[in-house]
Design an enzyme around this catalytic site. Structure first.
Site, PDB file in Angstrom:
ATOM      1  N   SER A  20     -13.193  -4.390  31.234  1.00 54.76           N
ATOM      2  CA  SER A  20     -14.624  -4.139  31.128  1.00 54.76           C
ATOM      3  C   SER A  20     -14.982  -3.800  29.691  1.00 54.76           C
ATOM      4  CB  SER A  20     -15.026  -2.985  32.047  1.00 54.76           C
ATOM      5  OG  SER A  20     -16.336  -2.560  31.736  1.00 54.76           O
ATOM      6  N   HIS A  21     -16.267  -3.974  29.354  1.00 54.81           N
ATOM      7  CA  HIS A  21     -16.753  -3.551  28.045  1.00 54.81           C
ATOM      8  C   HIS A  21     -16.746  -2.033  27.924  1.00 54.81           C
ATOM      9  CE1 HIS A  21     -18.016  -7.679  27.682  1.00 54.81           C
ATOM     10  NE2 HIS A  21     -18.484  -7.457  26.466  1.00 54.81           N
ATOM     11  N   SER A  22     -16.723  -1.339  29.046  1.00 55.06           N
ATOM     12  CA  SER A  22     -16.823   0.107  29.043  1.00 55.06           C
ATOM     13  C   SER A  22     -15.568   0.739  29.643  1.00 55.06           C
ATOM     14  CB  SER A  22     -18.060   0.523  29.854  1.00 55.06           C
ATOM     15  OG  SER A  22     -17.856   1.772  30.472  1.00 55.06           O
TER      16      SER A  22
END
Lengths: 238, 209
Positions: free
Chosen positions: A12-14
């Site tokens: 994920s980007h986060s």
């Protein structure tokens, strides 16, 4: 191929999002390795190639890895990481909804599915609301003939647990028939669900007090019914 | 005259300087249709490439490009990392261990870079991505080489075509990447990836003169 389960990596980007998805998936599948790989090394938003590569490498216990991702560039980072493995065929990046796909894949892996089956489970999570399609395809003449030739079994179960076939009980049910040689269907009213699909089960929205019909066809049909009945009698371990 | 490893490193340094110089412009373009991180991400990536080159320039042009590729892949974070990383990596692989790059090698390397970007991002010309700058640049480079152009001429032709290609994305609806979420609202904006590709090729061309 070892006897270990297929592992999952959540890209994920986060960091927070990856950790959260991995946490939920792991709760559904206690014996499956689920590694989060989210965010940049400085905590920023983005995908970190090195971190993804490390997660895939560490997750693999010999049975392969299924990699899920959230958005656009996470897919590219995941694909690059897989291509960079000493054996790229050890892992596969699947196009699936992140949360639903991770949970469906985790449940399939927990049940002993091989890498292809786990990847398919993740992909199929995208169409989870189409329970009626599942029912229609099962109505085909071929499957009726096949069903007639095989042994079948049937039971009615009234759900006594508090949450009905909500996420956790649905996962338990799917897992308990994952390795049974039988096609198992759960019906509530006019709606039918594949018992091996957590999301198919959840979309029945069967609640406490509802009576569902369990039908199984195949060599281990009786066993499948017995397992589900036992699980329901234990109130899904609530 | 060909490009040796030191020259390729100098060309990359010029690319990094150009990205730093145009960082605000790239951020603004990306703010209009994306998440405003393209300028920042690319600048961080090239700054890391430059400090790696400062620590020591690898022996061959291919090795220099490979260093740039792996650094961009690790440091950029957004889609530009895997895309530019793949571009440089494919070019590096294609060029092998040649000690100098001539005009033919430049054209071949650019073609390999384009093939890599298309394979990685699955975009085509007209999707409003960096492919809209890189694809015409490769064709122009190949034409220039066929016409007898030297390294500087080939890169200059590529840069001109890339700029035209980037400008051509203004009226397009983005069909790949973050801007595609906007659909028709992406019309009227130059694609940040196509713009950075054009900027990089321009700086490469000037540094190779």
């Amino acid at each position: 191929m070892s006897g270990e389960r297929v592992a999952l990596v959540v890209v994920s980007h986060s960091g927070g999002l990856a950790d959260g998805v991995a946490e939920v998936a792991a709760q559904m599948a206690p014996d499956v390795t689920v590694r989060p790989a989210g965010g940049l090394s400085d905590g920023g938003i983005g995908t970190d190639f090195e971190a993804v590569l490390a997660a895939v490498t560490e997750a693999d216990t010999g049975s392969g890895v299924v990699v899920l991702y959230d958005l656009g560039s996470a897919q590219m980072t995941a694909e690059m990481a897989v291509e960079s493995l000493p054996e790229p065929e050890a892992a596969v990046v699947v196009d699936a909804p992140l949360v639903e796909g991770a949970i469906a894949a985790a449940v399939s892996a927990q049940g002993g599915g091989d890498r292809a089956a786990v990847a398919d489970a993740a992909r199929a999570a995208a169409g989870r609301s189409e329970v009626t399609d599942t029912a229609e395809s099962a109505d085909g003449a071929d499957s009726e003939d096949a069903a007639a030739a095989e042994s079948g079994a049937k039971a009615e179960i009234t759900l006594a647990n508090e949450v009905g076939l909500h996420a956790r009980p649905a996962a338990l049910l799917a897992r308990c028939v994952a390795d049974v040689d039988a096609d198992v269907r759960i019906t509530l009213g006019d709606t039918e669900a594949d018992a091996r699909s957590v999301f198919s089960l959840m979309s029945l929205t069967a609640r406490k007090g509802d009576t569902v019909v369990v039908t199984a066809t195949g060599t281990q049909a009786e066993d499948a019914i017995a397992r589900i009945t036992a699980l329901a009698e234990r109130n899904f371990d609530e | 005259m060909g490009c040796d490893a030191e020259r390729v490193a100098a060309v990359l340094r010029a690319g990094g300087a150009s990205v730093a110089e145009h960082k605000a412009e790239l951020i603004e373009l990306d703010r209009a249709i994306g998440d405003a991180d393209h300028g920042e991400n690319l600048d961080r990536g090239f700054a890391a490439v430059l400090s790696s080159l400062d620590a020591g320039v690898p022996e061959t042009p291919g090795a220099v490009l490979k260093t740039a590729a792996t650094t961009l892949i690790s440091k950029v974070g957004g889609a530009a990392g895997p895309l530019y990383g793949t571009a440089f990596l494919r070019a590096a692989t294609k060029l092998g261990d040649a000690s100098e790059l001539d005009a033919a090698a430049i054209a071949t390397g650019l073609r390999a870079a384009l093939d890599g970007v298309v394979a990685r991002g699955k975009a085509e010309v007209g999707d409003a991505t960096m492919v809209d700058a890189l694809a015409p640049a490769v064709e122009a480079a190949e034409r220039s080489h066929a016409d007898g152009g030297d390294v500087a001429a080939v890169l200059s032709a590529a840069a001109d075509a890339a700029k035209e290609g980037a400008d051509s994305t203004v009226p397009l609806t983005a069909r790949k990447g973050r801007a595609s979420y906007l659909g028709e609202r992406s019309v009227g904006h130059a694609d940040p990836g196509a713009t950075s590709t054009a900027l990089l090729l321009r700086s490469f061309a000037e540094a190779a003169r």
